[in-house]
Design a protein around this motif. Structure first.
Motif, mmCIF file in Angstrom:
data_model
loop_
_atom_site.group_PDB
_atom_site.id
_atom_site.type_symbol
_atom_site.label_atom_id
_atom_site.label_comp_id
_atom_site.label_asym_id
_atom_site.label_seq_id
_atom_site.Cartn_x
_atom_site.Cartn_y
_atom_site.Cartn_z
ATOM 1 N N LEU A 123 64.770 -2.129 66.567
ATOM 2 C CA LEU A 123 63.554 -1.981 67.367
ATOM 3 C C LEU A 123 63.405 -0.556 67.871
ATOM 4 C CD1 LEU A 123 63.562 -5.253 69.493
ATOM 5 C CD2 LEU A 123 62.003 -4.655 67.638
ATOM 6 N N ARG A 124 64.496 0.043 68.300
ATOM 7 C CA ARG A 124 64.448 1.410 68.793
ATOM 8 C C ARG A 124 64.085 2.368 67.666
ATOM 9 N NH1 ARG A 124 68.571 5.606 70.380
ATOM 10 N NH2 ARG A 124 69.779 4.586 68.777
ATOM 11 N N ALA A 125 64.621 2.140 66.476
ATOM 12 C CA ALA A 125 64.310 2.993 65.323
ATOM 13 C C ALA A 125 62.838 2.878 64.957
ATOM 14 C CB ALA A 125 65.185 2.618 64.135
ATOM 15 N N GLN A 126 62.276 1.674 65.034
ATOM 16 C CA GLN A 126 60.862 1.512 64.724
ATOM 17 C C GLN A 126 60.001 2.271 65.716
ATOM 18 O OE1 GLN A 126 59.847 -2.618 64.428
ATOM 19 N NE2 GLN A 126 60.826 -2.847 62.443
ATOM 20 N N GLN A 127 60.378 2.268 66.987
ATOM 21 C CA GLN A 127 59.605 2.993 67.991
ATOM 22 C C GLN A 127 59.657 4.488 67.717
ATOM 23 O OE1 GLN A 127 57.510 1.772 70.256
ATOM 24 N NE2 GLN A 127 56.959 3.861 70.697
ATOM 25 N N VAL A 128 60.834 4.987 67.368
ATOM 26 C CA VAL A 128 60.960 6.406 67.041
ATOM 27 C C VAL A 128 60.076 6.736 65.843
ATOM 28 C CG1 VAL A 128 62.543 8.165 66.196
ATOM 29 C CG2 VAL A 128 63.254 6.658 68.046
ATOM 30 N N ASN A 129 60.067 5.865 64.852
ATOM 31 C CA ASN A 129 59.228 6.102 63.687
ATOM 32 C C ASN A 129 57.754 6.153 64.066
ATOM 33 O OD1 ASN A 129 61.355 6.250 61.905
ATOM 34 N ND2 ASN A 129 61.245 4.097 61.333
ATOM 35 N N ILE A 130 57.320 5.276 64.937
ATOM 36 C CA ILE A 130 55.923 5.259 65.371
ATOM 37 C C ILE A 130 55.599 6.554 66.108
ATOM 38 C CG2 ILE A 130 54.261 4.156 66.926
ATOM 39 C CD1 ILE A 130 54.651 2.543 64.429
ATOM 40 N N ASP A 131 56.489 6.966 67.000
ATOM 41 C CA ASP A 131 56.237 8.196 67.755
ATOM 42 C C ASP A 131 56.169 9.410 66.833
ATOM 43 O OD1 ASP A 131 56.167 6.758 70.092
ATOM 44 O OD2 ASP A 131 58.239 7.202 70.643
ATOM 45 N N SER A 132 57.100 9.515 65.898
ATOM 46 C CA SER A 132 57.076 10.660 64.988
ATOM 47 C C SER A 132 55.903 10.551 64.022
ATOM 48 C CB SER A 132 58.394 10.791 64.227
ATOM 49 O OG SER A 132 58.657 9.645 63.465
ATOM 50 N N LEU A 133 55.534 9.328 63.669
ATOM 51 C CA LEU A 133 54.391 9.122 62.786
ATOM 52 C C LEU A 133 53.099 9.582 63.471
ATOM 53 C CD1 LEU A 133 53.355 8.066 60.093
ATOM 54 C CD2 LEU A 133 53.239 5.788 61.126
ATOM 55 N N LYS A 134 52.979 9.321 64.763
ATOM 56 C CA LYS A 134 51.802 9.782 65.507
ATOM 57 C C LYS A 134 51.702 11.300 65.465
ATOM 58 C CE LYS A 134 51.409 5.908 68.702
ATOM 59 N NZ LYS A 134 51.567 5.437 70.087
ATOM 60 N N ASN A 135 52.840 11.977 65.560
ATOM 61 C CA ASN A 135 52.841 13.446 65.467
ATOM 62 C C ASN A 135 52.392 13.915 64.095
ATOM 63 O OD1 ASN A 135 53.690 13.862 68.103
ATOM 64 N ND2 ASN A 135 55.851 13.762 67.533
ATOM 65 N N VAL A 136 52.862 13.244 63.055
ATOM 66 C CA VAL A 136 52.458 13.598 61.693
ATOM 67 C C VAL A 136 50.959 13.403 61.531
ATOM 68 C CG1 VAL A 136 52.643 12.905 59.262
ATOM 69 C CG2 VAL A 136 54.713 13.130 60.656
ATOM 70 N N ILE A 137 50.452 12.276 61.990
ATOM 71 C CA ILE A 137 49.023 11.965 61.876
ATOM 72 C C ILE A 137 48.187 12.998 62.628
ATOM 73 C CG2 ILE A 137 47.239 10.311 62.555
ATOM 74 C CD1 ILE A 137 49.281 8.095 61.854
ATOM 75 N N ASP A 138 48.649 13.376 63.809
ATOM 76 C CA ASP A 138 47.908 14.366 64.597
ATOM 77 C C ASP A 138 47.800 15.710 63.887
ATOM 78 O OD1 ASP A 138 47.448 12.539 66.593
ATOM 79 O OD2 ASP A 138 49.083 13.255 67.879
ATOM 80 N N ASN A 139 48.764 16.013 63.026
ATOM 81 C CA ASN A 139 48.760 17.296 62.315
ATOM 82 C C ASN A 139 48.005 17.250 60.989
ATOM 83 O OD1 ASN A 139 50.221 18.796 64.229
ATOM 84 N ND2 ASN A 139 52.113 17.853 63.540
ATOM 85 N N LEU A 140 47.542 16.079 60.598
ATOM 86 C CA LEU A 140 46.752 15.971 59.370
ATOM 87 C C LEU A 140 45.276 16.196 59.677
ATOM 88 C CD1 LEU A 140 48.393 12.873 57.662
ATOM 89 C CD2 LEU A 140 48.631 15.262 56.993
ATOM 90 N N GLY A 141 44.548 16.658 58.687
ATOM 91 C CA GLY A 141 43.125 16.918 58.860
ATOM 92 C C GLY A 141 42.261 15.796 58.319
ATOM 93 N N ASN A 142 41.006 16.113 58.072
ATOM 94 C CA ASN A 142 40.030 15.141 57.579
ATOM 95 C C ASN A 142 39.714 15.317 56.097
ATOM 96 O OD1 ASN A 142 39.833 14.047 60.125
ATOM 97 N ND2 ASN A 142 38.005 15.186 60.669
ATOM 98 N N ASP A 143 40.425 16.196 55.419
ATOM 99 C CA ASP A 143 40.099 16.395 54.007
ATOM 100 C C ASP A 143 40.618 15.221 53.173
ATOM 101 O OD1 ASP A 143 42.815 16.938 54.005
ATOM 102 O OD2 ASP A 143 42.645 18.706 52.727
ATOM 103 N N SER A 144 40.135 15.136 51.960
ATOM 104 C CA SER A 144 40.449 14.000 51.087
ATOM 105 C C SER A 144 41.942 13.829 50.871
ATOM 106 C CB SER A 144 39.743 14.159 49.744
ATOM 107 O OG SER A 144 38.343 14.117 49.920
ATOM 108 N N ASN A 145 42.670 14.926 50.666
ATOM 109 C CA ASN A 145 44.107 14.831 50.412
ATOM 110 C C ASN A 145 44.857 14.212 51.586
ATOM 111 O OD1 ASN A 145 44.035 15.889 47.806
ATOM 112 N ND2 ASN A 145 44.162 17.985 48.552
ATOM 113 N N ASP A 146 44.486 14.573 52.794
ATOM 114 C CA ASP A 146 45.148 14.013 53.968
ATOM 115 C C ASP A 146 44.814 12.530 54.139
ATOM 116 O OD1 ASP A 146 46.409 16.386 54.530
ATOM 117 O OD2 ASP A 146 44.946 17.027 56.030
ATOM 118 N N ILE A 147 43.598 12.155 53.850
ATOM 119 C CA ILE A 147 43.209 10.739 53.936
ATOM 120 C C ILE A 147 43.950 9.938 52.878
ATOM 121 C CG2 ILE A 147 41.279 9.116 53.722
ATOM 122 C CD1 ILE A 147 39.493 11.449 54.812
#
Length: 116
Positions: free
Chosen positions: A19-43
């Motif tokens: 459960l703790r590992a999943q939470q860490v993954n979600i938190d780091s995933l949010k950071n990755v998502i925040d750094n992606l743009g709106n272009d087709s490749n990122d989507i």
């Protein structure tokens, strides 16, 4: 401590670590998502992540699908918009949120018909 007691504690510990590992993954995933743009490749990357996470982390899958869908709204590719919304509907299905799933699938059907 008996062997059964040790095994019980061991499996409880593994469950908490998972459960703790999943939470860490979600938190780091949010950071990755925040750094992606709106272009087709990122989507497209977000849609691929949605597919990968559907197997083992439904919260992460829904997070990626939602991000892809929201970003696709401003993308000129109608096909990418449909694919992103379809992936979102599948993520809602996996989360047993059938109302949201049906709402998005209905929109996917209408948008797909307009493309063809």
């Amino acid at each position: 401590m008996s062997k059964k007691g040790f095994l019980l504690l061991f499996f409880i510990f593994l469950g908490f670590e998972s459960l703790r590992a999943q939470q860490v993954n979600i938190d780091s995933l949010k950071n990755v998502i925040d750094n992606l743009g709106n272009d087709s490749n990122d989507i497209i990357k977000l849609n691929k992540l949605t597919t990968e996470y559907r197997l083992d982390n439904l919260d992460a899958a829904l997070l990626c699908a939602t991000a892809a869908f929201e970003r696709s709204k401003s993308n000129p590719s109608k096909k990418l918009q449909v694919v992103s919304e379809y992936k979102l509907a599948l993520a809602y299905t996996d989360k047993n949120d059938f109302v949201q799933s049906i709402l998005h699938l209905t929109k996917v059907e209408k948008k797909s018909a307009a493309i063809n």
